[in-house]
Design a protein around this motif. Structure first.
Motif, PDB file in Angstrom:
ATOM      1  N   ASN A 152       4.003   9.756   1.483  1.00 47.49           N
ATOM      2  CA  ASN A 152       4.473   9.456   2.826  1.00 47.49           C
ATOM      3  C   ASN A 152       5.298   8.176   2.867  1.00 47.49           C
ATOM      4  O   ASN A 152       6.513   8.227   2.967  1.00 47.49           O
ATOM      5  CB  ASN A 152       3.273   9.348   3.784  1.00 47.49           C
ATOM      6  N   SER A 153       4.639   7.026   2.766  1.00 50.90           N
ATOM      7  CA  SER A 153       5.351   5.766   2.980  1.00 50.90           C
ATOM      8  C   SER A 153       4.776   4.661   2.113  1.00 50.90           C
ATOM      9  O   SER A 153       3.669   4.772   1.567  1.00 50.90           O
ATOM     10  CB  SER A 153       5.251   5.332   4.457  1.00 50.90           C
ATOM     11  N   LEU A 154       5.539   3.577   2.022  1.00 52.99           N
ATOM     12  CA  LEU A 154       5.094   2.328   1.423  1.00 52.99           C
ATOM     13  C   LEU A 154       5.009   1.292   2.529  1.00 52.99           C
ATOM     14  O   LEU A 154       5.962   1.099   3.283  1.00 52.99           O
ATOM     15  CB  LEU A 154       6.054   1.861   0.332  1.00 52.99           C
ATOM     16  N   TYR A 159       0.829  -1.191   0.000  1.00 56.69           N
ATOM     17  CA  TYR A 159       0.000   0.000   0.000  1.00 56.69           C
ATOM     18  C   TYR A 159       0.872   1.252   0.000  1.00 56.69           C
ATOM     19  O   TYR A 159       1.974   1.261   0.565  1.00 56.69           O
ATOM     20  CB  TYR A 159      -0.907   0.033   1.244  1.00 56.69           C
ATOM     21  N   GLY A 160       0.362   2.295  -0.634  1.00 56.99           N
ATOM     22  CA  GLY A 160       0.996   3.600  -0.594  1.00 56.99           C
ATOM     23  C   GLY A 160       0.197   4.546   0.269  1.00 56.99           C
ATOM     24  O   GLY A 160      -1.032   4.532   0.259  1.00 56.99           O
ATOM     25  N   PHE A 161       0.903   5.370   1.055  1.00 56.99           N
ATOM     26  CA  PHE A 161       0.280   6.400   1.889  1.00 56.99           C
ATOM     27  C   PHE A 161       1.043   7.700   1.661  1.00 56.99           C
ATOM     28  O   PHE A 161       2.270   7.679   1.627  1.00 56.99           O
ATOM     29  CB  PHE A 161       0.384   6.022   3.366  1.00 56.99           C
ATOM     30  N   ASN A 162       0.516   8.875   1.642  1.00 54.94           N
ATOM     31  CA  ASN A 162      -0.874   9.121   1.387  1.00 54.94           C
ATOM     32  C   ASN A 162      -1.020   9.484  -0.089  1.00 54.94           C
ATOM     33  O   ASN A 162      -0.107  10.109  -0.616  1.00 54.94           O
ATOM     34  CB  ASN A 162      -1.381  10.271   2.251  1.00 54.94           C
ATOM     35  N   PRO A 163      -1.994   9.221  -0.837  1.00 59.98           N
ATOM     36  CA  PRO A 163      -3.230   8.600  -0.346  1.00 59.98           C
ATOM     37  C   PRO A 163      -3.049   7.116  -0.093  1.00 59.98           C
ATOM     38  O   PRO A 163      -2.093   6.516  -0.564  1.00 59.98           O
ATOM     39  CB  PRO A 163      -4.198   8.845  -1.507  1.00 59.98           C
ATOM     40  N   GLN A 164      -3.993   6.528   0.642  1.00 60.06           N
ATOM     41  CA  GLN A 164      -3.942   5.084   0.876  1.00 60.06           C
ATOM     42  C   GLN A 164      -4.458   4.384  -0.373  1.00 60.06           C
ATOM     43  O   GLN A 164      -5.639   4.434  -0.693  1.00 60.06           O
ATOM     44  CB  GLN A 164      -4.785   4.699   2.087  1.00 60.06           C
ATOM     45  N   VAL A 165      -3.521   3.742  -1.087  1.00 55.07           N
ATOM     46  CA  VAL A 165      -3.856   3.086  -2.342  1.00 55.07           C
ATOM     47  C   VAL A 165      -3.187   1.722  -2.378  1.00 55.07           C
ATOM     48  O   VAL A 165      -2.006   1.581  -2.013  1.00 55.07           O
ATOM     49  CB  VAL A 165      -3.386   3.922  -3.562  1.00 55.07           C
ATOM     50  N   ASN A 166      -3.924   0.728  -2.800  1.00 51.27           N
ATOM     51  CA  ASN A 166      -3.357  -0.607  -2.991  1.00 51.27           C
ATOM     52  C   ASN A 166      -2.571  -0.600  -4.305  1.00 51.27           C
ATOM     53  O   ASN A 166      -3.138  -0.450  -5.387  1.00 51.27           O
ATOM     54  CB  ASN A 166      -4.483  -1.646  -3.055  1.00 51.27           C
ATOM     55  N   ILE A 167      -1.254  -0.747  -4.211  1.00 47.89           N
ATOM     56  CA  ILE A 167      -0.404  -0.706  -5.408  1.00 47.89           C
ATOM     57  C   ILE A 167       0.275  -2.058  -5.652  1.00 47.89           C
ATOM     58  O   ILE A 167       1.312  -2.135  -6.302  1.00 47.89           O
ATOM     59  CB  ILE A 167       0.652   0.413  -5.288  1.00 47.89           C
ATOM     60  N   THR A 168      -0.329  -3.113  -5.126  1.00 46.36           N
ATOM     61  CA  THR A 168       0.252  -4.448  -5.274  1.00 46.36           C
ATOM     62  C   THR A 168       0.418  -4.831  -6.736  1.00 46.36           C
ATOM     63  O   THR A 168       1.385  -5.524  -7.103  1.00 46.36           O
ATOM     64  CB  THR A 168      -0.630  -5.485  -4.557  1.00 46.36           C
ATOM     65  N   SER A 169      -0.503  -4.377  -7.598  1.00 40.97           N
ATOM     66  CA  SER A 169      -0.450  -4.779  -9.012  1.00 40.97           C
ATOM     67  C   SER A 169       0.745  -4.189  -9.734  1.00 40.97           C
ATOM     68  O   SER A 169       1.086  -4.613 -10.843  1.00 40.97           O
ATOM     69  CB  SER A 169      -1.740  -4.366  -9.731  1.00 40.97           C
ATOM     70  N   PHE A 170       1.419  -3.211  -9.120  1.00 45.01           N
ATOM     71  CA  PHE A 170       2.558  -2.567  -9.780  1.00 45.01           C
ATOM     72  C   PHE A 170       3.906  -3.080  -9.295  1.00 45.01           C
ATOM     73  O   PHE A 170       4.937  -2.575  -9.708  1.00 45.01           O
ATOM     74  CB  PHE A 170       2.478  -1.053  -9.586  1.00 45.01           C
TER      75      PHE A 170
END
Length: 852
Positions: free
Chosen positions: A823-825, A775-786
């Motif tokens: 922010n963070s991964l 996940y990426g923050f912020n925004p909170q996004v599911n980026i597993t597909s990348f």
């Protein structure tokens, strides 16, 4: 009421073959918290007091010679030097030393500056007054120094850390080589801490670790391992020869004219003009018993004379004859395996002496009779070193009298990516023995960010250079090993001593940003049509690479000494004609090359540009003097997703987009007579364009794009960044033009490790990748597909890890109108958060550790 914060300072030691245990106090954090009395925070620019401490690893296993600080009782004074966010001096403060305690923090994060507790088991408190600031501060801690001859703070304010801390006043000097003579030259210690702000809480519960300014050498001999067929030996003592007379208190290194203060340092700091105390000064009463250690300052392997150990003892030879006192010379070399399948195949090489380290010479058996006098032992080759003599390291050809090994070049500076060739030859008379050559690189050819494959060829080998470090100088090497052979049919053999010792050469590779020519075409000499072209020849180019060639492309000048001594000749290359100038040893000594030219133009001015190229330099173009140009100083930064805006590295490769067409730097010049060059340091560049071109196209868009590669542990972070302005905006005059290049794509490579906790310990384990999400923050996004994660684990540095590549693009649907995670991964596994990193952390390490 003053807030009372516990601070600590420690004496940090790296010991080879020497370990200490420490008591862990689980309740130390609670006890420290009970000591804190909270008051109103200090205001900006106001003074506040803090209470800190010092650390001491228990290294006092043997009594030291010649002074030195091994316990906290030896810390008698401490001064803090505070520098601002630009590393300019602000003020200094003397600390008041307090008591020692064994109540030490248990968390690694409590220990500054490297977040490693190590074997710390004792700390010593001190109190100091500091000034609160919301800006970054660099604080240097210096203990046990005699502050004689130093100016008052008022007169030093504004001095850079590089100027101030490398002053000769921050050195100490030895009187000689007498190991029995106590001195105070080894008393000073140092540390440095970088903090984002300085206030009452900055050092709360922290420990600041100090480094000694010396290393130590000890000798161990086990009579039980002595081969009885080789006689006997009684060790009486040892001395050390060819040591540095002067040592620095503060370790530093320089790159691209900047000073860096590493903790701990990985290269020796040798003060300018420091002398070597010659080994010939060793006298019989200088020897110390093996129960003690010998202190010495840092020393590299290229100061002209290599440090060595002189062993003294009573020798009885293999025939039973007593020879009395004999002396033996031992070089400070390390032997390392070169074939993981055959531990007997080793090579030897000198190592530098680094501060705060303990080097132990282990003598397993004495098999020779040594020498009767100190002088004879000093002059003889060391018994443990035959083919790694420093006197031979710069020679391409080395022989043992029967066989010869030739390697060329023996040293190379690499400033551009590409494939580089090296030739080798191994002969015995007229017999070609190249089948017995082996090549061992010091880098991991699969994972290194800069160097790739080493490939054997019929004539030698090639090395692939994948990238050049943008802001560092990196040293690599290739060990070329010529194996012996024996038997019928001939079989290669190897070993650590005797007739099977291989002949070897070390090819040294230095990767660094290109040098700058800083070329100028001087005005005409009075009454002549002659002008002198001058460029720099940096001393950082190894002398072994001189002579080398520089190509000069011009059609309006003729060398005055063309063909003379072959220094300037006409060559044809890649469809163009150049003057080739050979840089000589005289140029290298002078630090510059000066070439007289006769001008072919009527007024002696150039109407066309002059190009200078060489394998070690950035290409430089001297603009045509007859064309009017606008030259703009650019400061280029790049935007990181978290809002930070670091400088664009000076080694960046740019792409320019104009009128829908992409151009390289050379293509841009060919098409529009525009030049884009570095200003000599990160972020600073120069753009020059003909006034006529700007007038005709000033309102057209012009895009600058580059990639910024930040290598980290086990991978990298690569930002693709760009900025678009009109030509008029880029070429604004009257001031410096600052631009921030925005990220368009980000690639992150690294590895993922997994561990589990049971039975009061951590153990490596595997992952079911189906349960792993990013996940990426912020925004909170599911980026597993990348993210692309290898299903197979690879072993490195004691861990089995999963390599991964994460590719994020501004145009990706997951970030509509938002951009990249600022922010963070975070990694999520089987229902819980397992590990995370912010962007600053990613640039330090892309290595994730998941506890599941």
């Amino acid at each position: 009421m003053i807030k009372k914060t516990t601070y600590w300072i420690t004496i940090l030691t790296v010991a080879l073959g020497l370990f200490a245990t420490s008591c862990i106090h689980d309740n130390v954090i609670n006890e420290m918290e009970e000591e804190v009395e909270v008051a109103a925070p200090s205001a900006e620019g106001k003074r506040f007091k803090v209470t800190m401490g010092l650390q001491a690893d228990d290294l006092n296993k043997v009594q030291l010679r010649s002074g030195g600080v091994e316990t906290l009782d030896g810390v008698t004074s401490l001064r803090l030097l505070v520098f601002d966010e630009n590393q300019k001096f602000l003020y200094s403060e003397d600390a008041v030393l307090g008591n020692t305690t064994t109540n030490v923090p248990t968390a690694n994060e409590s220990y500054l500056p490297d977040a490693q507790k190590g074997n710390i088991s004792e700390i010593k408190q001190f109190t100091v007054s500091l000034i609160k600031s919301s800006q970054k501060r660099y604080i240097h801690f210096i203990a046990n120094h005699k502050w004689v001859g130093f100016t008052q703070d008022y007169f030093a304010v504004g001095k850079s850390a590089g100027e101030m801390l490398t002053d000769p006043k921050f050195t100490t000097t030895l009187p000689g080589l007498d190991g029995t003579n106590p001195v105070d030259a080894f008393d000073p210690m140092w540390s440095v801490v970088e903090v984002p702000a300085l206030d009452d809480n900055t050092f709360n519960g922290k420990v600041v670790k100090l480094l000694r300014n010396y290393a130590k050498i000890s000798v161990a001999y086990n009579a039980g391992t002595q081969d009885p067929n080789e006689g006997s030996f009684i060790l009486q003592g040892f001395a050390v020869g060819n040591v540095m007379k002067t040592g620095s208190i503060v370790p530093f290194r320089t790159e691209n004219y900047l000073y860096y203060f590493d903790f701990p340092p990985n290269t020796p700091t040798v003060p300018a003009n420091a002398e070597i105390i010659d080994a010939s000064e060793i006298e019989p009463n200088f020897f110390i018993p093996s129960s003690q250690s010998f202190n010495l300052f840092e020393k590299g392997t290229d100061e002209g004379k290599i440090a060595f150990v002189l062993i003294k003892g009573e020798r009885t030879n293999r025939n039973g004859t007593s020879l009395g006192v004999r002396y033996y010379k031992v070089d400070l070399i390390t032997r390392k395996a070169i074939d993981q399948n055959d531990p007997n195949k080793v090579i030897s090489a000198y190592f530098p002496i680094l501060r705060n380290r303990h080097y132990q010479v282990n003598i397993a058996s004495v098999n020779s009779d040594g020498f009767a006098t100190i002088a004879d032992a000093i002059q003889a080759p060391a018994g443990n070193n035959i083919f790694s003599s420093v006197e031979l390291k710069d020679f391409e050809h080395v022989s043992d009298g029967q066989k010869s090994l030739v390697v060329s070049p023996i040293q190379q500076v690499l400033v551009t990516p590409g494939t580089y060739s090296f030739s080798t030859n191994y002969m015995s008379g007229t017999t070609d023995l190249r089948n017995y050559l082996r090549y061992y690189p010091t880098w991991d050819t699969a994972t290194d960010n800069y160097l790739g494959a080493l490939t054997g060829t019929p004539d030698g080998f090639t090395v692939e250079v994948k990238a050049i470090p943008p802001d560092a100088v990196l040293d690599y090497s290739v060990e070329v090993v010529a194996l012996r052979y024996s038997g019928t049919p001939a079989t290669p053999v190897d070993g650590i001593s005797g007739a099977t010792t291989p002949i070897l050469r070390q090819v040294r590779l230095t990767l660094r940003p290109p040098f700058e020519f800083n070329a100028v075409l001087h005005p005409k000499e009075t009454g002549t049509n002659y002008r002198t072209l001058e460029f720099d020849v940096p001393k950082a180019i190894p002398s072994t690479l001189v002579p080398f060639n520089v190509l000069i492309e011009t059609s309006e000048m003729t060398p005055v000494n063309a063909g003379e001594d072959n220094k300037v000749i006409l060559v044809y290359k890649d469809g163009k004609t150049y003057y080739q100038y050979t840089v000589t040893q005289a140029d290298y000594t002078a630090g510059k090359a000066q070439i007289p030219f006769k001008m072919n133009t009527s007024d002696g001015e150039t109407t066309k540009p002059i190009h200078l190229t060489s394998g070690f330099y950035n290409k430089q173009t001297l603009l045509a003097e007859a064309i009017e140009y606008t030259t703009t100083d650019l400061i280029l930064k790049y935007a990181r997703p978290d809002g930070a805006t670091p400088m664009v590295p000076l080694t960046s490769v740019f792409t320019f987009t104009f009128d829908g067409v992409d151009y390289t730097t050379e293509e841009l010049f060919t098409a529009y007579n525009m030049t884009f060059t570095t200003g000599g340091s990160d972020g600073y560049f120069k753009m020059s364009a003909p006034n006529s071109f700007i007038s005709a196209n000033g309102n057209e868009n012009f895009t600058i794009t580059t990639e910024v590669l930040k290598t980290s542990s086990y991978g990298h972070v690569k930002y693709t960044v760009s900025s678009t302005k009109t030509l008029n905006e880029w070429a604004s005059t009257g001031n410096t033009n600052t631009a921030t290049l925005e990220p368009q794509a980000i690639e992150i490579t690294g590895r993922i490790r997994a561990r589990t906790y049971y039975n009061q310990g951590y153990y490596q384990t595997t992952l079911n990748l189906e349960y792993l999400y990013l996940y990426g923050f912020n925004p909170q996004v599911n980026i597993t597909s990348f993210i692309n994660i290898s299903p197979r684990q690879y072993y490195q540095d004691g861990w089995y890890g999963y390599p991964y590549t994460l590719t994020l693009n501004r145009d990706t649907a997951n970030f509509p109108g938002v951009g990249f995670p600022n922010n963070s991964l975070y990694f999520w596994y089987n229902g819980d958060w397992r590990d995370y990193k912010d962007w600053n952390g990613l640039e330090s390490s892309t290595d994730f550790l998941l506890t599941i």
